[in-house]
Scaffold this active site. Structure first.
Site, PDB file in Angstrom:
ATOM      1  N   LEU A 169       0.819  -1.103  -0.112  1.00 21.89           N
ATOM      2  CA  LEU A 169       0.054  -0.086  -0.020  1.00 21.89           C
ATOM      3  C   LEU A 169       0.854   1.178   0.147  1.00 21.89           C
ATOM      4  O   LEU A 169       0.362   2.083  -0.411  1.00 21.89           O
ATOM      5  CB  LEU A 169      -0.926  -0.121   1.408  1.00 21.89           C
ATOM      6  CG  LEU A 169      -1.937  -1.139   1.429  1.00 21.89           C
ATOM      7  CD1 LEU A 169      -2.836  -0.807   2.733  1.00 21.89           C
ATOM      8  CD2 LEU A 169      -2.879  -1.262   0.184  1.00 21.89           C
ATOM      9  N   GLY A 176       9.303   1.805   7.100  1.00 23.52           N
ATOM     10  CA  GLY A 176       9.113   0.759   6.565  1.00 23.52           C
ATOM     11  C   GLY A 176       7.868   0.724   5.546  1.00 23.52           C
ATOM     12  O   GLY A 176       7.621   1.668   4.892  1.00 23.52           O
ATOM     13  N   LYS A 186       2.129  -2.960   8.924  1.00 29.37           N
ATOM     14  CA  LYS A 186       3.292  -1.931   8.862  1.00 29.37           C
ATOM     15  C   LYS A 186       4.665  -2.582   9.428  1.00 29.37           C
ATOM     16  O   LYS A 186       4.832  -2.941  10.375  1.00 29.37           O
ATOM     17  CB  LYS A 186       3.250  -0.754   9.514  1.00 29.37           C
ATOM     18  CG  LYS A 186       4.463   0.295   9.280  1.00 29.37           C
ATOM     19  CD  LYS A 186       4.017   1.727   9.696  1.00 29.37           C
ATOM     20  CE  LYS A 186       5.133   2.749   9.252  1.00 29.37           C
ATOM     21  NZ  LYS A 186       4.582   4.124   9.717  1.00 29.37           N
ATOM     22  N   ASP A 203       5.081  15.409  11.699  1.00 29.56           N
ATOM     23  CA  ASP A 203       5.092  15.081  10.214  1.00 29.56           C
ATOM     24  C   ASP A 203       3.793  14.974   9.790  1.00 29.56           C
ATOM     25  O   ASP A 203       3.438  13.993   8.878  1.00 29.56           O
ATOM     26  CB  ASP A 203       5.897  13.827   9.781  1.00 29.56           C
ATOM     27  CG  ASP A 203       6.173  13.726   8.206  1.00 29.56           C
ATOM     28  OD1 ASP A 203       6.439  14.793   7.763  1.00 29.56           O
ATOM     29  OD2 ASP A 203       6.535  12.706   7.674  1.00 29.56           O
TER      30      ASP A 203
END
Length: 235
Positions: free
Chosen positions: A31, A37, A54, A149
């Site tokens: 995805l 990662g 993830k 972020d």
């Protein structure tokens, strides 16, 4: 004959691939990829439940300090159980194997795509999105976590396109990387996304929750105008 285990070359962990089975989860499709990662759509091999997994990059497997911060952040954010934060359902933090998180699988689109396709948005819709972002950030800031972020790729919209529910992703990613920034970056590099960074973050100074508030302001501008307030490639 005595063999010194420390002198025997150890196999390096490889990148996860579609088709791999991690624990009880089979990776079905990639995805996205990021600083930490890769994120895969996956399925529980026994229950058939669809999830997002993830997987931490192999380059970070031997950084136990960084991995510890990463999983501690995940646990802390998940304990809040906020409707506007992606839910984490499982953690595998065995550093000797493949570390990964299991999250709810979101059906929708990132806010970045919605801005490209729909902005400028009607003020009521833009404010509804920002209100949900602020609600989630307020809960996270209350436990002293800073996103760092908060780009529009890390804001996901699910449900009715006209009245979408917001889900914030990747809390703590830049925060834990920044704790070891000198070891992970070359001189002159920045952690995070420069276009949404507050000035003190770009200068490398001490930061707190206010840098997330700054990023929310940038996002609101983009929603209402379809443009970025600081269009430049010089950062």
């Amino acid at each position: 004959m005595v063999i010194d285990i420390d002198t025997v070359p150890q196999a390096k962990p490889r990148y996860a691939r579609v088709g791999d089975v991690l624990g009880r989860y089979r990776l079905e499709a990639l995805l996205g990829e990021g600083a930490v990662g890769s994120v895969f759509r996956a399925q529980h091999v026994d229950l058939g439940r669809k999830v997002a997994v993830k997987v931490v990059s192999p380059e970070l497997h031997d950084r136990t300090d960084i991995l510890r911060r990463f999983f501690n952040e995940a646990r802390a954010v998940n304990r809040i159980r906020h409707d506007n934060i992606v839910d984490i359902t499982d953690i595998h933090d065995d550093h000797a194997e493949q570390p990964y998180l299991v999250m709810e699988l979101l059906e929708g689109q990132p806010l970045s795509r919605a801005i490209r396709e729909q902005a400028p948005m009607p003020p009521d819709k833009a404010v509804a999105i920002i209100d949900q972002m602020c609600d989630a950030l307020g809960a996270v800031h209350a436990v002293d976590i800073v996103h760092r972020d908060l780009k529009t790729d890390n804001v996901f919209l699910v449900g009715d396109p006209d009245t979408p529910q917001v889900k914030l992703l990747d809390f703590g990613v830049s925060k834990f990387l920044a704790a070891d920034e000198a070891a992970l970056t070359r001189p002159g590099e920045l952690m995070g996304t420069p276009q949404i960074m507050a000035p003190e973050q770009i200068r490398g100074g001490d930061v707190d929750h206010r840098i997330d508030v700054y990023a929310v302001g940038i996002t609101l501008f983009e929603l209402l105008t379809g443009t970025h307030p600081l269009e430049t490639t010089d950062l």
